[in-house]
Design a protein around this motif. Sequence first.
Motif, mmCIF file in Angstrom:
data_model
loop_
_atom_site.group_PDB
_atom_site.id
_atom_site.type_symbol
_atom_site.label_atom_id
_atom_site.label_comp_id
_atom_site.label_asym_id
_atom_site.label_seq_id
_atom_site.Cartn_x
_atom_site.Cartn_y
_atom_site.Cartn_z
ATOM 1 N N GLU A 55 -33.694 -9.029 -17.826
ATOM 2 C CA GLU A 55 -34.849 -9.808 -18.450
ATOM 3 C C GLU A 55 -36.038 -9.055 -18.074
ATOM 4 O O GLU A 55 -36.833 -8.853 -19.151
ATOM 5 N N GLU A 56 -36.287 -8.730 -16.970
ATOM 6 C CA GLU A 56 -37.686 -7.915 -16.310
ATOM 7 C C GLU A 56 -37.575 -6.440 -17.347
ATOM 8 O O GLU A 56 -38.628 -6.002 -17.628
ATOM 9 N N ALA A 57 -36.484 -5.969 -17.602
ATOM 10 C CA ALA A 57 -36.133 -4.675 -18.139
ATOM 11 C C ALA A 57 -36.564 -4.570 -19.493
ATOM 12 O O ALA A 57 -37.284 -3.887 -20.192
ATOM 13 N N ARG A 58 -36.012 -6.059 -20.018
ATOM 14 C CA ARG A 58 -36.521 -6.091 -21.541
ATOM 15 C C ARG A 58 -37.910 -6.571 -21.900
ATOM 16 O O ARG A 58 -38.514 -5.839 -22.812
ATOM 17 N N VAL A 59 -38.568 -7.070 -20.812
ATOM 18 C CA VAL A 59 -39.931 -7.374 -21.117
ATOM 19 C C VAL A 59 -40.691 -5.943 -21.130
ATOM 20 O O VAL A 59 -41.616 -5.444 -21.497
ATOM 21 N N PHE A 60 -40.203 -5.170 -19.958
ATOM 22 C CA PHE A 60 -40.798 -3.767 -19.658
ATOM 23 C C PHE A 60 -40.684 -2.852 -20.883
ATOM 24 O O PHE A 60 -41.608 -2.202 -21.401
ATOM 25 N N VAL A 61 -39.280 -2.928 -21.386
ATOM 26 C CA VAL A 61 -39.210 -1.991 -22.784
ATOM 27 C C VAL A 61 -40.184 -2.729 -23.902
ATOM 28 O O VAL A 61 -40.789 -1.960 -24.707
ATOM 29 N N PHE A 62 -40.092 -4.073 -24.138
ATOM 30 C CA PHE A 62 -40.992 -4.603 -25.164
ATOM 31 C C PHE A 62 -42.417 -4.185 -24.773
ATOM 32 O O PHE A 62 -43.267 -3.974 -25.907
ATOM 33 N N GLU A 63 -43.002 -4.249 -23.631
ATOM 34 C CA GLU A 63 -44.531 -4.160 -23.444
ATOM 35 C C GLU A 63 -44.637 -2.524 -23.663
ATOM 36 O O GLU A 63 -45.718 -2.208 -24.586
ATOM 37 N N ASN A 64 -43.894 -1.605 -23.383
ATOM 38 C CA ASN A 64 -43.939 -0.204 -23.706
ATOM 39 C C ASN A 64 -43.928 0.098 -25.186
ATOM 40 O O ASN A 64 -44.662 0.810 -25.897
ATOM 41 N N TYR A 65 -42.851 -0.712 -25.855
ATOM 42 C CA TYR A 65 -42.930 -0.476 -27.399
ATOM 43 C C TYR A 65 -44.138 -1.052 -27.978
ATOM 44 O O TYR A 65 -44.424 -0.323 -29.017
#
Length: 168
Positions: free
Chosen positions: A59-69
Amino acid sequence: MKDLIKVMQHCNYSDPIVEFVDCLCVKFDFESAQTKLADCEQVLSTDFFLCKQTALFMEEARVFVFENYCRIHHKIDLGALGEKLAMDQDQAERWIVDLIRNALLDAKIDSEAKCVVMGADTQSVYEQVMDRTRDLSLRSGTLALNLSNVMNEARKEKEKKARAAMEE
């Protein structure tokens, strides 16, 4: 995060989690980060100590990917986003809706175009300078107060030593 990236660049150790962070934060290679994220899920789920934290990490990795994207793109296709987050399009849409509801994201979903439109969250240069100046003023005041407290304590300690020397 910047310190972690500096350490990782000078380290020879490599695993899917380290490679995921490298792909995302150093190379900005979202395709490789996507494959590494799937590898991370597999590694974490098979690790005896970390298997219970797999869902939280994902979940946190997805948020991190999404923020960077989102820092790079203003309009994002839900299908492409689902691929980047290792989710299908419906899961990705539900996940983004939850982020918007919880006020973690300034975005709108265009259902007709099946995309996410990011809100304008950028500050002008003037606002950035004002915020940093305000922060600088606050930090300077705190530093001056701490210095004053240290000086008062040192003065009191010096007076105690002088009294003790006079009594002896």
